[in-house]
Design an enzyme around this catalytic site. Structure first.
Site, short mmCIF file in Angstrom:
data_model
loop_
_atom_site.label_atom_id
_atom_site.label_comp_id
_atom_site.label_asym_id
_atom_site.label_seq_id
_atom_site.Cartn_x
_atom_site.Cartn_y
_atom_site.Cartn_z
N HIS A 134 -22.65 13.92 -33.00
CA HIS A 134 -22.21 12.63 -33.53
C HIS A 134 -23.44 11.79 -33.85
O HIS A 134 -23.68 10.76 -33.23
CB HIS A 134 -21.31 11.92 -32.52
CG HIS A 134 -19.98 12.55 -32.38
ND1 HIS A 134 -18.81 11.85 -32.44
CD2 HIS A 134 -19.60 13.83 -32.22
CE1 HIS A 134 -17.77 12.66 -32.29
NE2 HIS A 134 -18.25 13.88 -32.15
N ASP A 227 -16.50 23.47 -25.40
CA ASP A 227 -15.13 23.00 -25.58
C ASP A 227 -14.23 24.04 -26.24
O ASP A 227 -13.04 23.81 -26.40
CB ASP A 227 -15.07 21.67 -26.35
CG ASP A 227 -16.05 21.61 -27.51
OD1 ASP A 227 -16.85 22.53 -27.67
OD2 ASP A 227 -16.00 20.63 -28.26
#
Length: 397
Positions: A134, A227
């Site tokens: 990000h 993840d």
């Protein structure tokens, strides 16, 4: 297959990474398991150096960095305002106290890993505190890695990920292959939810081999986001440690300088299981399936085992769909990547691309000023069997 391995670590890096709201205290948990397994004994430990403002503005805009410096004291009553939102600071990327310090320290960990390779002191550099995506040029949010190299031919980005309507951030379709001068130098492999080990290993082997053959990289950076593990609360995939290690092994077998980074992974104990297992793979250590007792041991219950069980959910990724993706990718590689023997510029070991000037810049002199020195402190491992120590190294100019 044992590699000369650097492990980027220092207590300050862990403390800063532990402050990330989405993975609070995860960094220390991962490091503690690696320490409990005594893996550091076969690695060169290197202190992380925070990124300077000059380092960060090589990619990020100064106005964005200056705004991060204003986020000093963030309490429970802090309300984001228009300027925060302009730079992507909000729900998905919440503000954190001393935010500029946080990002400079975390970015510095990966820069330190890169220096280890550029100086030739390691074949593999590991920074499990790195790998966050990000990080756009003008703000936080979204798939910053893909956007960073969207126009670039000097870096080929290859991504395997869940891709479905409504799944954040919405980028990464098979049609996303780069733009303008970078067209064809990006490859996305979009997978349906609950993709399993067999699916991942099958598509990774075929696509990675094709990309490696066509692009012939000088070095490889692997973002091992945890993840995609089964039962991650956010990932929506169904992988186990087995497929991650198989694919990392495929990369390591290419014998190119390699950086291994962390990233997502919101089941903290499973992320620690995974990255400890990959670390062990790199240095040629076989881990005991029983998690050794240490400070975080209770969080590995109820079975306290290293292995992660696969999902029982059906994998909707058919072999026909995977072969269709592989064929599309192969066509793009043939269309946009010229044969290696016909490429005009082969980047040398210490060269980098200046994208603004569209030229290759020789940087060996820049890194000649760095040397490794034995750090004053030692890294101590306290276990039931006693205490052991290993040297920690630092960069000096």
């Amino acid at each position: 297959m044992t590699k000369r391995t650097c492990y980027v670590w220092d207590q300050y890096l862990l403390e800063q990474c532990d402050r990330l709201p989405a993975v609070n205290n995860r960094a220390s948990m991962i490091h503690s398991l690696i320490t409990a397994y005594k893996l550091f004994e076969k690695m060169q430990i290197v202190n992380s150096v925070p990124a300077s403002f000059e380092d960060l503005k090589l990619f990020h805009s100064e106005v964005y960095l200056d705004h991060l410096k204003t986020l000093e004291i963030i309490d429970d009553d802090y309300m984001t305002h228009s300027q925060d939102e302009k730079f992507g600071i909000g729900y998905d990327c919440p503000p954190v106290c001393e935010m500029y310090k946080l990002v400079s320290v975390i970015a510095g960990g990966s820069i330190t890993a890169a220096k280890c390779l550029l100086l030739g002191i390691a074949d593999v550099a590991i920074n499990w505190c790195g790998g966050w995506h990000h990080a756009q040029r003008f703000g936080a949010e979204g798939n910053g890695v893909q956007d960073a190299y969207n126009l670039s031919k000097s870096v080929f980005t290859l991504s395997f990920h869940k891709y479905e309507a409504g799944f954040y951030p919405g980028t990464g379709s098979i049609n996303d292959i780069g733009t303008l001068t970078g067209k064809g130098f990006m490859c996305n492999v979009p997978l349906y939810a609950a993709y399993c080990d067999d699916t991942f290993e099958y598509v990774f082997e075929k696509v990675f081999e094709k990309v490696f053959e066509k692009f012939s990289p000088d070095a490889v950076v692997v973002q091992c986001g945890a993840d995609a593990l089964a039962r991650d609360p956010n990932g929506g995939a169904g992988l186990t440690i087995k497929s991650y290690c198989k694919c990392v092994k495929d990369v390591l077998n290419k014998n190119k300088p390699t950086i291994l980074l962390g990233g997502g992974g919101y089941n903290h104990s499973n992320a620690a299981r995974l990255w400890s297992s990959i670390t062990a793979l790199v240095i040629g250590v076989e881990l005991d399936e029983n998690i050794p007792e240490h400070d975080y041991w209770p969080q590995y219950g109820p079975d306290f085992m290293l292995n992660i069980q696969p999902l029982l959910t059906k994998d909707e990724n058919s072999r026909k769909y995977l072969d269709h993706c592989i064929a599309r990718i192969s066509d793009n590689l043939e269309k946009y990547l010229v044969p290696i023997t016909h490429q005009k510029h082969k980047i040398c070991k210490h060269d980098v691309i200046d994208e603004d000037k569209n030229e290759i810049v020789h940087v060996s002199n820049q890194f000649k000023k760095y040397k490794m020195t034995l750090y004053n402190n030692t890294m101590t491992n306290n276990t039931e069997s006693g205490a052991s120590k290993t040297d920690v190294y630092n960069f000096i100019e």
